[in-house]
Scaffold this motif. Structure first.
Motif, PDB file in Angstrom:
ATOM      1  N   VAL A  37      65.361  21.003  26.870  1.00 49.78           N
ATOM      2  CA  VAL A  37      64.205  21.173  25.982  1.00 49.78           C
ATOM      3  C   VAL A  37      63.024  21.760  26.752  1.00 49.78           C
ATOM      4  CG1 VAL A  37      62.485  19.951  24.585  1.00 49.78           C
ATOM      5  CG2 VAL A  37      64.908  19.350  24.396  1.00 49.78           C
ATOM      6  N   VAL A  38      62.747  21.208  27.929  1.00 53.22           N
ATOM      7  CA  VAL A  38      61.606  21.679  28.717  1.00 53.22           C
ATOM      8  C   VAL A  38      61.784  23.145  29.105  1.00 53.22           C
ATOM      9  CG1 VAL A  38      60.327  21.387  30.878  1.00 53.22           C
ATOM     10  CG2 VAL A  38      61.070  19.381  29.584  1.00 53.22           C
ATOM     11  N   LEU A  39      62.949  23.464  29.615  1.00 49.55           N
ATOM     12  CA  LEU A  39      63.195  24.843  30.053  1.00 49.55           C
ATOM     13  C   LEU A  39      63.142  25.804  28.869  1.00 49.55           C
ATOM     14  CD1 LEU A  39      63.832  26.731  32.375  1.00 49.55           C
ATOM     15  CD2 LEU A  39      66.264  26.224  32.067  1.00 49.55           C
ATOM     16  N   SER A  40      63.658  25.403  27.728  1.00 45.54           N
ATOM     17  CA  SER A  40      63.645  26.273  26.551  1.00 45.54           C
ATOM     18  C   SER A  40      62.229  26.532  26.064  1.00 45.54           C
ATOM     19  CB  SER A  40      64.481  25.650  25.427  1.00 45.54           C
ATOM     20  OG  SER A  40      65.832  25.511  25.828  1.00 45.54           O
ATOM     21  N   ALA A  41      61.345  25.518  26.167  1.00 47.67           N
ATOM     22  CA  ALA A  41      59.940  25.724  25.772  1.00 47.67           C
ATOM     23  C   ALA A  41      59.257  26.685  26.733  1.00 47.67           C
ATOM     24  CB  ALA A  41      59.207  24.390  25.738  1.00 47.67           C
ATOM     25  N   ILE A  42      59.585  26.584  27.999  1.00 48.54           N
ATOM     26  CA  ILE A  42      58.989  27.483  29.001  1.00 48.54           C
ATOM     27  C   ILE A  42      59.470  28.916  28.793  1.00 48.54           C
ATOM     28  CG2 ILE A  42      59.017  28.041  31.476  1.00 48.54           C
ATOM     29  CD1 ILE A  42      58.963  24.947  31.930  1.00 48.54           C
ATOM     30  N   LEU A  43      60.757  29.074  28.466  1.00 49.48           N
ATOM     31  CA  LEU A  43      61.335  30.408  28.282  1.00 49.48           C
ATOM     32  C   LEU A  43      61.117  30.957  26.878  1.00 49.48           C
ATOM     33  CD1 LEU A  43      64.790  29.862  30.064  1.00 49.48           C
ATOM     34  CD2 LEU A  43      62.799  31.070  30.985  1.00 49.48           C
ATOM     35  N   GLY A  44      60.942  30.052  25.906  1.00 53.03           N
ATOM     36  CA  GLY A  44      60.859  30.485  24.511  1.00 53.03           C
ATOM     37  C   GLY A  44      62.218  30.755  23.908  1.00 53.03           C
ATOM     38  N   ARG A  45      63.245  30.328  24.591  1.00 52.86           N
ATOM     39  CA  ARG A  45      64.633  30.545  24.132  1.00 52.86           C
ATOM     40  C   ARG A  45      65.547  29.577  24.869  1.00 52.86           C
ATOM     41  NH1 ARG A  45      66.983  32.645  28.535  1.00 52.86           N
ATOM     42  NH2 ARG A  45      65.713  33.990  29.899  1.00 52.86           N
ATOM     43  N   THR A  46      66.769  29.477  24.407  1.00 53.73           N
ATOM     44  CA  THR A  46      67.748  28.670  25.139  1.00 53.73           C
ATOM     45  C   THR A  46      68.093  29.372  26.457  1.00 53.73           C
ATOM     46  OG1 THR A  46      69.498  29.762  23.853  1.00 53.73           O
ATOM     47  CG2 THR A  46      68.780  27.567  23.123  1.00 53.73           C
ATOM     48  N   PRO A  47      68.331  28.611  27.517  1.00 55.27           N
ATOM     49  CA  PRO A  47      68.589  29.237  28.829  1.00 55.27           C
ATOM     50  C   PRO A  47      70.065  29.589  29.019  1.00 55.27           C
ATOM     51  CG  PRO A  47      68.511  26.864  29.064  1.00 55.27           C
ATOM     52  CD  PRO A  47      68.225  27.141  27.606  1.00 55.27           C
ATOM     53  N   THR A  48      70.300  30.395  30.037  1.00 56.08           N
ATOM     54  CA  THR A  48      71.670  30.578  30.504  1.00 56.08           C
ATOM     55  C   THR A  48      72.041  29.372  31.357  1.00 56.08           C
ATOM     56  OG1 THR A  48      71.029  31.675  32.562  1.00 56.08           O
ATOM     57  CG2 THR A  48      71.328  33.080  30.604  1.00 56.08           C
ATOM     58  N   LEU A  49      73.313  29.221  31.641  1.00 53.17           N
ATOM     59  CA  LEU A  49      73.739  28.110  32.476  1.00 53.17           C
ATOM     60  C   LEU A  49      73.159  28.255  33.885  1.00 53.17           C
ATOM     61  CD1 LEU A  49      75.343  25.528  32.828  1.00 53.17           C
ATOM     62  CD2 LEU A  49      77.390  26.903  33.296  1.00 53.17           C
ATOM     63  N   ASP A  50      73.111  29.479  34.398  1.00 54.71           N
ATOM     64  CA  ASP A  50      72.560  29.688  35.741  1.00 54.71           C
ATOM     65  C   ASP A  50      71.071  29.359  35.775  1.00 54.71           C
ATOM     66  OD1 ASP A  50      74.955  30.400  36.832  1.00 54.71           O
ATOM     67  OD2 ASP A  50      74.641  32.565  36.595  1.00 54.71           O
ATOM     68  N   GLU A  51      70.323  29.771  34.750  1.00 51.54           N
ATOM     69  CA  GLU A  51      68.892  29.448  34.684  1.00 51.54           C
ATOM     70  C   GLU A  51      68.702  27.934  34.653  1.00 51.54           C
ATOM     71  OE1 GLU A  51      66.852  33.165  32.245  1.00 51.54           O
ATOM     72  OE2 GLU A  51      67.979  31.638  31.137  1.00 51.54           O
ATOM     73  N   TYR A  52      69.538  27.273  33.892  1.00 52.70           N
ATOM     74  CA  TYR A  52      69.442  25.820  33.777  1.00 52.70           C
ATOM     75  C   TYR A  52      69.734  25.151  35.120  1.00 52.70           C
ATOM     76  CZ  TYR A  52      70.797  21.038  32.753  1.00 52.70           C
ATOM     77  OH  TYR A  52      70.914  19.674  32.790  1.00 52.70           O
ATOM     78  N   LYS A  53      70.830  25.568  35.769  1.00 54.84           N
ATOM     79  CA  LYS A  53      71.199  24.953  37.051  1.00 54.84           C
ATOM     80  C   LYS A  53      70.089  25.128  38.080  1.00 54.84           C
ATOM     81  CE  LYS A  53      76.275  25.159  36.942  1.00 54.84           C
ATOM     82  NZ  LYS A  53      77.485  25.743  37.565  1.00 54.84           N
ATOM     83  N   GLN A  54      69.496  26.306  38.103  1.00 54.25           N
ATOM     84  CA  GLN A  54      68.428  26.566  39.062  1.00 54.25           C
ATOM     85  C   GLN A  54      67.210  25.688  38.767  1.00 54.25           C
ATOM     86  OE1 GLN A  54      67.265  30.683  39.229  1.00 54.25           O
ATOM     87  NE2 GLN A  54      65.664  30.333  40.743  1.00 54.25           N
ATOM     88  N   ALA A  55      66.915  25.506  37.490  1.00 57.47           N
ATOM     89  CA  ALA A  55      65.722  24.733  37.107  1.00 57.47           C
ATOM     90  C   ALA A  55      65.858  23.249  37.431  1.00 57.47           C
ATOM     91  CB  ALA A  55      65.444  24.912  35.619  1.00 57.47           C
ATOM     92  N   VAL A  56      67.098  22.718  37.411  1.00 63.41           N
ATOM     93  CA  VAL A  56      67.274  21.274  37.650  1.00 63.41           C
ATOM     94  C   VAL A  56      67.752  20.970  39.062  1.00 63.41           C
ATOM     95  CG1 VAL A  56      67.762  20.841  35.212  1.00 63.41           C
ATOM     96  CG2 VAL A  56      69.671  21.221  36.785  1.00 63.41           C
ATOM     97  N   ASP A  57      67.864  21.994  39.878  1.00 62.57           N
ATOM     98  CA  ASP A  57      68.342  21.779  41.243  1.00 62.57           C
ATOM     99  C   ASP A  57      67.434  20.787  41.976  1.00 62.57           C
ATOM    100  OD1 ASP A  57      69.975  22.224  43.513  1.00 62.57           O
ATOM    101  OD2 ASP A  57      68.446  23.564  44.340  1.00 62.57           O
ATOM    102  N   GLY A  58      68.032  19.728  42.467  1.00 63.59           N
ATOM    103  CA  GLY A  58      67.284  18.733  43.222  1.00 63.59           C
ATOM    104  C   GLY A  58      66.568  17.701  42.371  1.00 63.59           C
ATOM    105  N   ILE A  59      66.657  17.832  41.061  1.00 62.87           N
ATOM    106  CA  ILE A  59      65.984  16.880  40.165  1.00 62.87           C
ATOM    107  C   ILE A  59      66.903  15.696  39.897  1.00 62.87           C
ATOM    108  CG2 ILE A  59      65.131  16.544  37.799  1.00 62.87           C
ATOM    109  CD1 ILE A  59      63.949  19.293  37.896  1.00 62.87           C
ATOM    110  N   ASP A  60      66.330  14.532  39.891  1.00 65.85           N
ATOM    111  CA  ASP A  60      67.082  13.294  39.662  1.00 65.85           C
ATOM    112  C   ASP A  60      67.293  13.110  38.162  1.00 65.85           C
ATOM    113  OD1 ASP A  60      68.322  10.882  39.933  1.00 65.85           O
ATOM    114  OD2 ASP A  60      66.481   9.736  40.247  1.00 65.85           O
ATOM    115  N   LEU A  61      68.395  13.655  37.651  1.00 64.05           N
ATOM    116  CA  LEU A  61      68.713  13.514  36.240  1.00 64.05           C
ATOM    117  C   LEU A  61      69.295  12.124  35.982  1.00 64.05           C
ATOM    118  CD1 LEU A  61      70.393  17.001  35.665  1.00 64.05           C
ATOM    119  CD2 LEU A  61      68.019  16.361  35.250  1.00 64.05           C
ATOM    120  N   THR A  62      69.425  11.760  34.718  1.00 63.44           N
ATOM    121  CA  THR A  62      70.006  10.459  34.366  1.00 63.44           C
ATOM    122  C   THR A  62      71.504  10.530  34.614  1.00 63.44           C
ATOM    123  OG1 THR A  62      68.330  10.191  32.655  1.00 63.44           O
ATOM    124  CG2 THR A  62      70.216   8.704  32.581  1.00 63.44           C
ATOM    125  N   LYS A  63      71.961   9.808  35.635  1.00 62.36           N
ATOM    126  CA  LYS A  63      73.363   9.887  36.050  1.00 62.36           C
ATOM    127  C   LYS A  63      74.133   8.666  35.563  1.00 62.36           C
ATOM    128  CE  LYS A  63      74.178  13.048  37.861  1.00 62.36           C
ATOM    129  NZ  LYS A  63      74.304  14.402  37.228  1.00 62.36           N
TER     130      LYS A  63
END
Length: 929
Positions: free
Chosen positions: A887-913
């Motif tokens: 949701v956050v990345l899509s608001a920043i881009l104004g569109r749904t991201p690619t998988l690569d864009e998504y992976k880069q954006a969450v790299d190193g982020i502590d997601l809910t595991k």
């Protein structure tokens, strides 16, 4: 200006809206009306008589108290009103349901005038809303040798208040009205954006579906005067999304029967139907009002000669019509043989599930309350008389299979069952009374719960309830005149009744608008608890929780009980490992998708999802249990290991303590007692005396689902699929798609991170993404608005302490201010970050909404038509659901991201595991370790 003059002004205003005078509930206005009745020459005497007789609310309202005393004076001859004889006064008292009216009837029945006592006794024998104080009076009089008291008790012991009611009609003729194709949300029947008017039943009734539908229903009633209108979800399920008593009230208002000639706009016995039946939580509400829910099964999957479903080009089963229920079709329901017939007498479908003995009792009594109170009253009378109560009501249905283990929900019900012999083991299908530990009332249904409590003459929360909470979250976004009028009144009533309230009626602590589900998740302090809440998302990750209508909530508050069948369970386990770039929300979506792949049909519908989540704390696990409402499940149970459960309970304790520190403790000590209960449960787990709840190894499940984490390789989106050619496939939660489906071309107009589906970790993810993008690009800009709503103030406080709130403040263009809350709802959004007040916000759809026709990407649960976003003339509004980082990345881009864009954006982020629980070590004394 007198109250009566103000009332007349209000009547004139309502006339312009084509509304009748509002029902009277206040003592002062009723006193003024009575004074005018006593004045033989008063200009408004006739109108005042009409208001008193036909427009005064019963139960424990102030008006009911004044009216009951006036009727008593007439019966005793202290006041003379030519139009109201003593017999008519008794007739009106018989319709006032309890509280002051029962008080008056007891005064008269136990008084010195034998003739009056006999008449009062006759009326009392038809009443069932008696409380402990009323029963104590009867018992004392009986023990003192009062013959009238004996006569009343003997009638109660025989349950004549029920047995003397007319039986339900053997044949019910119905005429169909198709309300829509596909799943019908309760939003269609009672829109969230009209929540403020729910307690004004006539006004609220005008929002059901639309004016054209209301006129069509009226026309059908005129054309078929002997038939009841049956509201239908064609090719779908009726009443998905919430229990919504207001939805059933609206259907009953337009299609049902009037409950009493002396109480306006209170109808009962609606008939609702769906091709795939009725949503479980909505069906409970239908039962509360003595209605009939019909599983039509009028469309079936077309099969080949081998019995396999024939699929269309999209891979969906092709449906064929078994029989038509097009609007205007006359059908006949036979309540004796429990079948639906055509007008010509052809059998169409079996209706046994609609006419269980318990449901037929509700229908005969005009609703479930009469049965609940009636059983209690019969038991009391028989015990007082020292006799055995005759078997009048359908006995609790106790199903026990020797040698078969128990699922988690079967264990919880067995432990909390009421009215069954000690040691009784209960399996699915049993229909019993069950004790309720935690009750939650929310603010858009709370006024109705308040009315229900008044109507059943309840005055205080049952002592058997461990904790009860009244929220202010559904109306948190905008402190408009509707909220200012309704909320303080609701909070005062509920606080006086014994609930911990989000707002302090005395104004001594800060008004809390924390999301009710999060609060209930914290105040639930045992995995063996039963929880009832006035919202479909009452889905706690400890114990078993059921979303309920406002009436069932009222009943749970007043009696500490609920009555329901034990549902079957579906076991959900996990295998494999979550990819580093995935969020637990994607596991939740994938569960729905993999379940459908494995079973074809939704095996979750109407059942309990027993999710073996093991190592996930209650905060995060709630993401799964919350979503189960959208899976159409009845409820869910989290199976947790010992140490994780202890961690969840310690977290709950700390948050309850914060509530105490903020001044929210009730005079009855609710919050402190919950901490003590949590300590006791922790000690039981640590000692091995009573480990964390586990099902038996030989428990029987309706189905099992194994979620393969290894196959979840990209974020998932729940898509309402608003343009699907098959209308029945739109606005369901069954269309789950990977982000690659959208090819980074799906335009997003607005992002929303909030509602009960997010926890503290989600808001930290937003902060971490902003930091990462700032470090990479020097700044962060938004191509679409991003609305962020933390679920609770506690979470905001913790984020401030940990430094995350500062980065959110840096990029926000709006931050809520409790000292100056918004007075009007936002209708337009800029491309900025909005930090909104804790609460439901866009997910509720009653105050804040996206612009019409927007494509919204949200972390919430609601994708129904018109809920989060309405349609525009040019484009359908759509609410797609995804994880916080998407949701956050899509608001920043104004569109749904690619998988690569998504992976880069969450790299190193502590997601809910999440990691599946592993096997327990040999020799451990606990079911977990």
């Amino acid at each position: 200006m007198s109250l009566y003059a103000a009332y007349l002004e209000e009547i004139e205003t309502r006339k312009k809206q084509d509304l009748s005078p509002k029902p009277i509930d206040g003592a002062e206005l009723t006193q003024e009306i009575i004074a005018q009745i006593k004045d033989a020459g008063h200009a408004h005497r006739d109108a005042s008589l009409n208001f008193l007789i036909y427009n005064t609310l019963p139960g424990t309202t102030g008006a009911a108290g004044v009216k009951a005393q006036f009727l008593k004076d007439i019966i005793l001859g202290a006041t003379e009103v030519p139009e109201i004889s003593a017999e008519f006064a008794f007739e009106m008292l018989s319709h006032m349901k309890g509280g002051p009216s029962v008080d008056v009837l007891l005064d008269l029945a136990l008084g010195d005038d034998a003739a009056i006592a006999g008449q009062a006794s006759d009326v009392l024998q038809t009443q069932f809303f008696l409380y402990d104080a009323d029963m104590d009076r009867l018992k004392a009089a009986f023990e003192a040798g009062n013959t009238v008291a004996r006569e009343i008790l003997e009638s109660y012991a025989k349950a004549e208040f029920f047995t003397k009611l007319p039986d339900i009609d053997e044949e019910v003729e119905v005429v169909t009205f198709v309300a829509g194709e596909g799943d019908i949300s309760t939003d269609l029947l009672s829109p969230g954006n009209q929540a403020h008017s729910r307690a004004d039943r006539e006004l609220h009734g005008k929002c059901m579906i639309d004016e054209a539908a209301q006129k069509h229903i009226q026309d059908l009633k005129l054309q078929h005067p002997n038939a009841r209108v049956m509201l239908i979800a064609e090719k779908g399920t009726m009443g998905v999304g919430s229990s919504r008593m207001s939805g059933v009230n609206n259907v009953a208002l337009w299609t049902g029967k009037q409950a009493s000639p002396y109480v306006p706009f209170v109808n009962f016995a609606p008939v609702v139907a769906g091709t795939n039946g009725i949503s479980p939580i909505f069906l409970t509400t239908v039962g509360v009002t003595g209605g009939i829910g019909v599983d039509l099964k009028n469309w079936v999957k077309k099969t080949d000669e081998d019995g396999n479903p024939i699929l269309n080009n999209d891979g969906n089963a092709i449906l064929e019509e078994k029989y038509s229920v097009a609007t205007g079709t006359v059908l006949k329901i036979n309540t004796k043989d429990k079948k639906l017939y055509s007008e010509e007498g052809d059998e169409l479908v079996d209706m046994s599930s609609s006419f269980t003995p318990q449901k037929m009792e509700f229908m005969k009594a005009g609703g479930s309350y009469a049965i609940v109170f009636g059983k209690k009253l019969q038991t009391f009378a028989a015990e007082t008389l020292g006799v055995e109560a005759p078997l009048v009501f359908a006995p609790s249905k106790e199903i026990s299979h020797e040698g078969q283990g128990l699922t988690a929900v079967e264990k919880i019900f067995t432990a909390n069952a009421r009215g069954v012999a000690p040691g009784t083991v209960l399996h699915a299908g049993s229909d019993v009374r069950v004790g309720v530990n935690i009750v939650g009332s929310q603010d858009t249904t709370g006024l109705m719960t308040m009315q229900e409590l008044e109507a059943m003459a309840a005055t205080t929360v049952s002592p058997s309830v461990d904790g009860a909470y009244q929220s202010g979250c559904h109306t948190a976004s905008v402190w408009d005149f509707k909220a200012q009028e309704n909320t303080p009144r609701l909070m005062k009533f509920m606080n006086d009744f014994g609930l911990v309230t989000g707002r302090d009626p005395k104004g001594e602590y800060h008004a809390m608008t924390d999301v009710i589900h999060k609060v209930l998740n914290d105040v639930t302090v045992s995995d063996w608890d039963v929880i009832i809440g006035g919202d479909s998302h009452t889905r706690m990750s400890k114990g078993v929780a059921f979303g309920a209508d406002s009436g069932t909530v009222a009943l749970a508050l007043a009696t500490g009980e609920a009555s329901m069948p034990i549902p079957e369970s579906v076991k959900v386990t996990f295998k494999g490992q979550m990819a580093d770039h995935m969020d637990f929300r994607d596991v939740v979506h994938a569960t729905q998708m993999q379940m459908l792949d494995q079973h074809g049909d939704n095996v979750f519908q109407g059942r309990v999802i027993e999710v073996h989540i093991g190592t996930l704390l209650a905060d995060q696990a709630f993401t799964f249990t919350d979503w189960t409402a959208e899976m159409k499940a009845k409820a869910s149970v989290c199976i947790s290991n010992d140490e994780t459960l202890i961690g969840s309970l310690e977290l709950a304790k700390s948050r309850i303590q914060i509530m105490i520190d903020k001044g929210m403790e009730h005079d009855n000590g609710t919050l402190a007692s919950l901490i003590a209960k949590a300590d006791k449960r922790i000690a039981e787990i640590r000692s091995g005396e009573k480990p964390a709840l586990q099902p038996d190894g030989n428990a029987k499940y309706f189905a099992e689902v194994v979620v393969d984490l290894d196959t979840i390789v990209e974020p998932m989106i729940a898509d309402p699929d608003v343009n699907n050619a098959d209308v029945s496939k739109r606005y369901t939660h069954d269309t789950i798609r990977p982000i690659s489906f959208y090819k980074a071309e799906k335009h997003v107009d607005l992002g929303f991170v909030g509602s009960c589906m997010v926890h503290k970790g989600d808001i930290k993810i937003v902060a971490q993404m902003l930091r990462n993008l700032e470090a990479e690009n020097g700044k962060v800009s938004f191509e679409a608005p991003l609305v962020v709503t933390a679920p609770t103030y506690n979470i905001i406080d913790e984020l401030k302490d940990e430094g995350d709130w500062a980065i959110l403040q840096k990029y926000c263009g709006f931050e809520f201010d409790d000292t100056a809350p918004k007075q009007t709802a936002r209708t337009e959004y800029e491309n900025i970050l909005y930090l909104e007040r804790p609460g439901c916000n866009l997910c509720m759809g009653n105050q804040e909404k996206a612009a019409k026709g927007d494509t919204v990407l949200a972390t919430s649960t609601r994708l129904f038509q018109g809920r989060v976003v309405a349609d525009s003339a040019e484009k359908k509004g759509e609410s797609l659901l995804a994880s916080t980082p998407v949701v956050v990345l899509s608001a920043i881009l104004g569109r749904t991201p690619t998988l690569d864009e998504y992976k880069q954006a969450v790299d190193g982020i502590d997601l809910t595991k999440f990691a599946p629980p592993i096997e327990k070590p040999a020799g451990t004394k606990s079911a977990h370790f």
